[in-house]
Design a protein around this motif. Structure first.
Motif, PDB file in Angstrom:
ATOM      1  N   SER A 197      74.680  61.647  38.310  1.00 59.89           N
ATOM      2  CA  SER A 197      73.698  62.508  38.956  1.00 59.89           C
ATOM      3  C   SER A 197      73.060  61.818  40.153  1.00 59.89           C
ATOM      4  O   SER A 197      72.700  62.469  41.139  1.00 59.89           O
ATOM      5  CB  SER A 197      72.615  62.900  37.952  1.00 59.89           C
ATOM      6  OG  SER A 197      73.216  63.363  36.777  1.00 59.89           O
ATOM      7  N   PHE A 198      72.926  60.501  40.069  1.00 60.96           N
ATOM      8  CA  PHE A 198      72.402  59.729  41.200  1.00 60.96           C
ATOM      9  C   PHE A 198      73.253  59.991  42.438  1.00 60.96           C
ATOM     10  O   PHE A 198      72.736  60.297  43.522  1.00 60.96           O
ATOM     11  CB  PHE A 198      72.400  58.235  40.847  1.00 60.96           C
ATOM     12  CG  PHE A 198      71.902  57.348  41.956  1.00 60.96           C
ATOM     13  CD1 PHE A 198      70.550  57.077  42.092  1.00 60.96           C
ATOM     14  CD2 PHE A 198      72.790  56.779  42.863  1.00 60.96           C
ATOM     15  CE1 PHE A 198      70.082  56.265  43.115  1.00 60.96           C
ATOM     16  CE2 PHE A 198      72.324  55.977  43.898  1.00 60.96           C
ATOM     17  CZ  PHE A 198      70.974  55.716  44.019  1.00 60.96           C
ATOM     18  N   LEU A 199      74.576  59.906  42.261  1.00 58.53           N
ATOM     19  CA  LEU A 199      75.473  60.126  43.394  1.00 58.53           C
ATOM     20  C   LEU A 199      75.368  61.560  43.904  1.00 58.53           C
ATOM     21  O   LEU A 199      75.401  61.809  45.114  1.00 58.53           O
ATOM     22  CB  LEU A 199      76.918  59.808  42.995  1.00 58.53           C
ATOM     23  CG  LEU A 199      77.196  58.332  42.699  1.00 58.53           C
ATOM     24  CD1 LEU A 199      78.643  58.121  42.299  1.00 58.53           C
ATOM     25  CD2 LEU A 199      76.855  57.474  43.907  1.00 58.53           C
ATOM     26  N   GLY A 200      75.206  62.501  42.979  1.00 61.06           N
ATOM     27  CA  GLY A 200      75.018  63.895  43.384  1.00 61.06           C
ATOM     28  C   GLY A 200      73.775  64.053  44.245  1.00 61.06           C
ATOM     29  O   GLY A 200      73.799  64.711  45.290  1.00 61.06           O
ATOM     30  N   GLY A 201      72.690  63.415  43.821  1.00 60.79           N
ATOM     31  CA  GLY A 201      71.425  63.524  44.544  1.00 60.79           C
ATOM     32  C   GLY A 201      71.495  62.905  45.928  1.00 60.79           C
ATOM     33  O   GLY A 201      71.031  63.484  46.917  1.00 60.79           O
ATOM     34  N   VAL A 202      72.114  61.732  46.020  1.00 58.37           N
ATOM     35  CA  VAL A 202      72.230  61.054  47.313  1.00 58.37           C
ATOM     36  C   VAL A 202      73.062  61.899  48.278  1.00 58.37           C
ATOM     37  O   VAL A 202      72.684  62.113  49.434  1.00 58.37           O
ATOM     38  CB  VAL A 202      72.865  59.657  47.135  1.00 58.37           C
ATOM     39  CG1 VAL A 202      73.240  59.060  48.477  1.00 58.37           C
ATOM     40  CG2 VAL A 202      71.900  58.737  46.399  1.00 58.37           C
ATOM     41  N   GLY A 203      74.193  62.414  47.784  1.00 59.01           N
ATOM     42  CA  GLY A 203      75.051  63.237  48.626  1.00 59.01           C
ATOM     43  C   GLY A 203      74.321  64.485  49.108  1.00 59.01           C
ATOM     44  O   GLY A 203      74.379  64.846  50.291  1.00 59.01           O
ATOM     45  N   GLY A 204      73.597  65.123  48.186  1.00 58.54           N
ATOM     46  CA  GLY A 204      72.863  66.337  48.538  1.00 58.54           C
ATOM     47  C   GLY A 204      71.785  66.058  49.577  1.00 58.54           C
ATOM     48  O   GLY A 204      71.599  66.838  50.529  1.00 58.54           O
ATOM     49  N   ALA A 205      71.089  64.932  49.438  1.00 58.10           N
ATOM     50  CA  ALA A 205      70.024  64.569  50.378  1.00 58.10           C
ATOM     51  C   ALA A 205      70.593  64.396  51.782  1.00 58.10           C
ATOM     52  O   ALA A 205      70.028  64.865  52.772  1.00 58.10           O
ATOM     53  CB  ALA A 205      69.338  63.287  49.913  1.00 58.10           C
TER      54      ALA A 205
ATOM     55  N   LEU B 176      66.541  58.856  50.579  1.00 60.84           N
ATOM     56  CA  LEU B 176      67.929  58.861  50.096  1.00 60.84           C
ATOM     57  C   LEU B 176      68.025  58.260  48.684  1.00 60.84           C
ATOM     58  O   LEU B 176      68.470  58.932  47.751  1.00 60.84           O
ATOM     59  CB  LEU B 176      68.796  58.106  51.100  1.00 60.84           C
ATOM     60  CG  LEU B 176      70.265  58.508  51.237  1.00 60.84           C
ATOM     61  CD1 LEU B 176      70.431  59.984  51.470  1.00 60.84           C
ATOM     62  CD2 LEU B 176      70.901  57.721  52.377  1.00 60.84           C
ATOM     63  N   PRO B 177      67.578  57.008  48.492  1.00 60.62           N
ATOM     64  CA  PRO B 177      67.602  56.492  47.113  1.00 60.62           C
ATOM     65  C   PRO B 177      66.619  57.216  46.203  1.00 60.62           C
ATOM     66  O   PRO B 177      66.901  57.386  45.012  1.00 60.62           O
ATOM     67  CB  PRO B 177      67.209  55.018  47.270  1.00 60.62           C
ATOM     68  CG  PRO B 177      66.534  54.916  48.595  1.00 60.62           C
ATOM     69  CD  PRO B 177      67.172  55.972  49.463  1.00 60.62           C
ATOM     70  N   LEU B 178      65.483  57.675  46.763  1.00 58.03           N
ATOM     71  CA  LEU B 178      64.504  58.366  45.916  1.00 58.03           C
ATOM     72  C   LEU B 178      65.096  59.663  45.354  1.00 58.03           C
ATOM     73  O   LEU B 178      64.893  59.993  44.185  1.00 58.03           O
ATOM     74  CB  LEU B 178      63.215  58.668  46.693  1.00 58.03           C
ATOM     75  CG  LEU B 178      62.336  57.458  46.996  1.00 58.03           C
ATOM     76  CD1 LEU B 178      61.095  57.867  47.790  1.00 58.03           C
ATOM     77  CD2 LEU B 178      61.929  56.751  45.702  1.00 58.03           C
ATOM     78  N   ALA B 179      65.828  60.391  46.203  1.00 57.86           N
ATOM     79  CA  ALA B 179      66.465  61.623  45.735  1.00 57.86           C
ATOM     80  C   ALA B 179      67.447  61.307  44.611  1.00 57.86           C
ATOM     81  O   ALA B 179      67.492  61.993  43.592  1.00 57.86           O
ATOM     82  CB  ALA B 179      67.187  62.314  46.891  1.00 57.86           C
ATOM     83  N   GLY B 180      68.211  60.215  44.806  1.00 62.58           N
ATOM     84  CA  GLY B 180      69.148  59.797  43.766  1.00 62.58           C
ATOM     85  C   GLY B 180      68.434  59.454  42.471  1.00 62.58           C
ATOM     86  O   GLY B 180      68.831  59.895  41.387  1.00 62.58           O
ATOM     87  N   LEU B 181      67.347  58.696  42.592  1.00 67.45           N
ATOM     88  CA  LEU B 181      66.612  58.280  41.395  1.00 67.45           C
ATOM     89  C   LEU B 181      65.975  59.472  40.690  1.00 67.45           C
ATOM     90  O   LEU B 181      65.960  59.539  39.459  1.00 67.45           O
ATOM     91  CB  LEU B 181      65.539  57.247  41.769  1.00 67.45           C
ATOM     92  CG  LEU B 181      66.082  55.867  42.136  1.00 67.45           C
ATOM     93  CD1 LEU B 181      64.958  54.946  42.595  1.00 67.45           C
ATOM     94  CD2 LEU B 181      66.814  55.251  40.938  1.00 67.45           C
TER      95      LEU B 181
ATOM     96  N   GLY C  94      68.887  67.357  47.632  1.00 62.43           N
ATOM     97  CA  GLY C  94      68.584  67.907  48.951  1.00 62.43           C
ATOM     98  C   GLY C  94      67.124  68.314  49.065  1.00 62.43           C
ATOM     99  O   GLY C  94      66.443  67.983  50.052  1.00 62.43           O
ATOM    100  N   TYR C  95      66.630  68.996  48.044  1.00 62.74           N
ATOM    101  CA  TYR C  95      65.236  69.438  48.079  1.00 62.74           C
ATOM    102  C   TYR C  95      64.269  68.258  48.011  1.00 62.74           C
ATOM    103  O   TYR C  95      63.254  68.244  48.717  1.00 62.74           O
ATOM    104  CB  TYR C  95      64.956  70.410  46.927  1.00 62.74           C
ATOM    105  CG  TYR C  95      65.239  71.842  47.303  1.00 62.74           C
ATOM    106  CD1 TYR C  95      64.402  72.537  48.177  1.00 62.74           C
ATOM    107  CD2 TYR C  95      66.348  72.507  46.805  1.00 62.74           C
ATOM    108  CE1 TYR C  95      64.667  73.851  48.538  1.00 62.74           C
ATOM    109  CE2 TYR C  95      66.616  73.826  47.156  1.00 62.74           C
ATOM    110  CZ  TYR C  95      65.774  74.484  48.020  1.00 62.74           C
ATOM    111  OH  TYR C  95      66.023  75.776  48.386  1.00 62.74           O
ATOM    112  N   VAL C  96      64.560  67.289  47.145  1.00 65.00           N
ATOM    113  CA  VAL C  96      63.658  66.139  47.016  1.00 65.00           C
ATOM    114  C   VAL C  96      63.514  65.443  48.366  1.00 65.00           C
ATOM    115  O   VAL C  96      62.402  65.160  48.833  1.00 65.00           O
ATOM    116  CB  VAL C  96      64.172  65.148  45.946  1.00 65.00           C
ATOM    117  CG1 VAL C  96      63.403  63.834  46.004  1.00 65.00           C
ATOM    118  CG2 VAL C  96      64.059  65.762  44.558  1.00 65.00           C
ATOM    119  N   SER C  97      64.639  65.208  49.026  1.00 63.40           N
ATOM    120  CA  SER C  97      64.598  64.545  50.322  1.00 63.40           C
ATOM    121  C   SER C  97      63.844  65.407  51.349  1.00 63.40           C
ATOM    122  O   SER C  97      62.954  64.915  52.052  1.00 63.40           O
ATOM    123  CB  SER C  97      66.022  64.265  50.800  1.00 63.40           C
ATOM    124  OG  SER C  97      66.017  63.917  52.162  1.00 63.40           O
TER     125      SER C  97
END
Ligand SMILES: Nc1ncnc2c1ncn2[C@@H]1O[C@H](COP(=O)(O)OP(=O)(O)OP(=O)(O)O)[C@@H](O)[C@H]1O
Ligand SMILES: [Mg+2]
Lengths: 259, 328
Positions: free
Chosen positions: B232-240, B93-98, B75-78
């Motif tokens: 964690s990728f999926l966590g990041g995408v969802g959070g974003a 979205l993908p960047l947050a996941g990565l 969420g924060y990265v996005s």
């Protein structure tokens, strides 16, 4: 015959306890060599050192001159040294066939991404794994049980499955830790037959076993370990006559060495 | 022959389910005028994506109670990329996941050696660490968080508009709903493929016996890290996606309680079934809401029902629909 495996001054300390103490011997290509010794002598520890499950405190193991000790289990396996476990060790929720198919990992040509997207190499691999698994299961007499969930197998078959899993890696050297433990007479006889057939496949067999009649009948040579140290090495007949060995086994029942 | 038949049946039901979500549900909501349901269903879709990540770590035999950390980070990265650097949301979205995947490799290398309750405890602490970091770092703007994040802008390829600017939409909620459902479909399609490929079999070998897996030549440390990174990728995408919908992100947006819920979603749905986390999230989310009327007893009833369900259905709710279909 040349040496395939050299064990050089191998030592393993656990805190103050020296479980394996300066053990050296060589294993010849395609021989069946047994390691015997009383309970707690350090046999399993020796096998774990050879298969890189443990890191030696001193000394090393060489496979055709190349060091294979002190690495990681999967690297030792890749180089051709694979162990089975003293306790029953299988993938318990998979079918018997899936256990063996899974164990073909080292024979993969495809990458993980290839397997994910179903590349041509991956499809070839999967076909080859299936064919080879069926062949191994037939070889070990497990064919009829292919679709059973592994945890439902009776004890004798579990041991055979453990060997099937090791065979799937296409090993040069196989380390069998008490493969006959808990087997009845008939099962042991069949298991002995399997070990002989492993050698016919070109595999060098190292065996830890307490079943002395079985050991004496199958081994080309025997190494005896007591309190972590090698106390004797030789053919079954030499070992049976060796006074040091008799002494080590005295106190235990005399029959246990088959005298 | 039978195999292709079941495969066709599976594809048909998946397509039908997706059509239902994309066409029937919006029509129904339109007819009843309950447009608040969009937000609820969007949340379920996104939470099930985040829970799907947790499911992957279960699949290699690790109990992961730290997924909130990656959702928060995503969420924060996005938000930061959109606000400070003007990056298009769809690219973040993908960047947050990565970013989360990369961070999880560094974190996973040491902690994935732990098993059972030890890994679970350390992962639990991660969520708290992420919250404290969000409070302390200058770029995350402390407790006041990042607010007034603009809605997703237009996404175009070669001049062709793929996704319109959300700010120009008559109903951005519908837009987010459609986007989240499509994202969820993509996620579970990918997960299904993973579980049914050779990689799934290798993950299972880790779950069932790591020593044996390494003895047959599997590089267990490597595979564990890969699985954790995917998780964690999926966590990041969802959070974003969440940050964009609520147009804000705070240190408390994802807490330890959320991490626990992500894990419970998987448990409840069924660890042996790919669709488990989706069903679990749905039931848990609506179950919690339905119990709202019970006031102060909400948590008590909720926990009791949950415990009973887990005792009665140890293989999760999915085991009702697909009784003991091998171990998958
Ligand atoms: N990981 C370990 N940490 C500490 N001590 C250990 C460890 N593994 C083995 N030992 C000790 O090392 C000694 C040798 O153990 P090992 O398992 O090698 O014996 P063994 O010859 O295989 O015995 P058995 O015939 O009962 O299987 C024992 O005293 C054992 O308690
Ligand atoms: Mg032993």
């Amino acid at each position: 015959m040349s040496d395939i495996l050299e064990i050089v001054e191998l030592t393993k300390r656990f805190g103050g306890l020296v479980a394996v103490n300066n053990v050296s011997f060589a294993v010849r290509e395609r021989e069946i060599l047994s390691v015997i010794g009383p309970n707690g002598a350090g046999k399993s520890t020796l096998f774990k050192l050879i298969s890189s499950f443990l890191r030696p405190s001193h000394g090393e193991v060489r496979l055709r001159g190349e060091r294979i000790s002190g690495l990681a289990p999967h690297i030792a396996a890749r180089k051709g040294v694979v162990r089975t476990f003293q306790e029953t060790t299988i993938f318990k929720n998979m079918t018997v066939r899936d256990n063996v198919v899974t164990a073909h990992h080292l024979r993969s040509h495809a990458t993980l991404a290839g397997f994910y997207f179903g590349s041509a190499a991956a499809r070839n691999d999967l076909d080859a794994f299936g064919t080879s698994a069926d062949e191994i299961l037939a070889f070990l007499g497990l064919k009829a049980l292919s679709d059973e969930i592994a945890s439902n197998l009776p004890h004798g078959h579990l041991r055979a499955l453990g060997i099937a899993i090791a065979l799937a890696t296409d090993p040069a050297v196989i380390l069998l830790d008490e493969p006959f433990a808990g087997m009845n007479h008939d099962e042991t006889r069949r298991a002995l037959e399997i070990v002989r057939k492993l050698r016919e496949r070109g595999i060098t067999v190292l065996l830890v076993e307490h079943d002395m009649p079985a050991v004496m009948s199958i081994s080309d040579r025997i190494v005896v370990i007591n309190f972590g140290q090698k106390i004797a090495e030789g053919t079954p007949t030499e070992i049976q006559k060796n006074p040091k060995v008799i002494e080590a086994y005295l106190g235990a029942e005399d029959e246990s060495i088959g005298l | 022959m039978r195999r292709t038949q079941t495969a066709t049946l599976k594809i048909a039901s998946a397509v039908l389910f997706l059509l239902c979500l994309l066409v029937a549900v919006p029509l129904l909501i339109n007819a009843t005028g309950r447009s608040d349901l969009y937000y609820t269903l969007t949340s379920v879709a996104l939470l099930s994506i985040i829970s799907a990540g947790v499911w992957i770590t279960f699949y290699i035999g690790r109990i992961n109670i730290g997924q909130g950390a990656y959702a928060l980070t995503g969420g924060y990265v996005s938000a930061i990329l959109v606000m400070n650097y003007g990056v298009s949301f769809w690219l973040t979205l993908p960047l947050a996941g990565l970013f989360c995947a990369a961070a999880s490799v560094l974190i996973g290398l040491p902690i994935l050696r732990l098993r059972g309750v030890y890994f679970a405890m350390v992962s639990l602490v991660l969520t708290e660490v992420a919250r404290l970091l969000a409070l302390a770092l200058p770029i995350t703007n402390g407790a006041s968080g990042i607010v007034s994040i603009p809605l997703p802008s237009r996404l175009s390829l070669f001049g062709l508009t793929l996704i319109p600017d959300f700010a120009t939409l008559a109903n951005p909620r519908l837009g987010f709903y459609i986007a989240s459902v499509l994202l969820m479909a993509l996620c579970f399609l990918g997960l299904y493929r993973l579980a049914h490929s050779r990689i799934g079999q290798l993950c299972q070998s880790l779950q069932q016996n790591e020593e044996l897996a390494s003895s047959i030549g599997v590089n267990i440390a490597y595979l564990r890290v890969i699985a954790y990174a995917l998780s964690s990728f999926l966590g990041g995408v969802g959070g974003a996606m969440f940050a964009s919908i609520s147009q804000s992100i705070y240190p408390s947006s994802f807490t330890v309680a959320d991490s626990v819920n992500f894990m419970l979603n998987c448990f409840l749905g069924g660890l042996g079934y790919v669709l488990g986390p989706m069903l679990g999230t749905f039931v848990l989310y609506f179950g919690w809401d339905l119990l709202f009327q019970t006031g102060e007893f909400q948590l008590l009833i909720f926990s009791t029902v949950l415990i009973v369900l887990m005792l009665v259905l140890p293989n999760g709710l999915m085991s009702l629909a697909l009784p003991r279909k091998r171990s998958l």
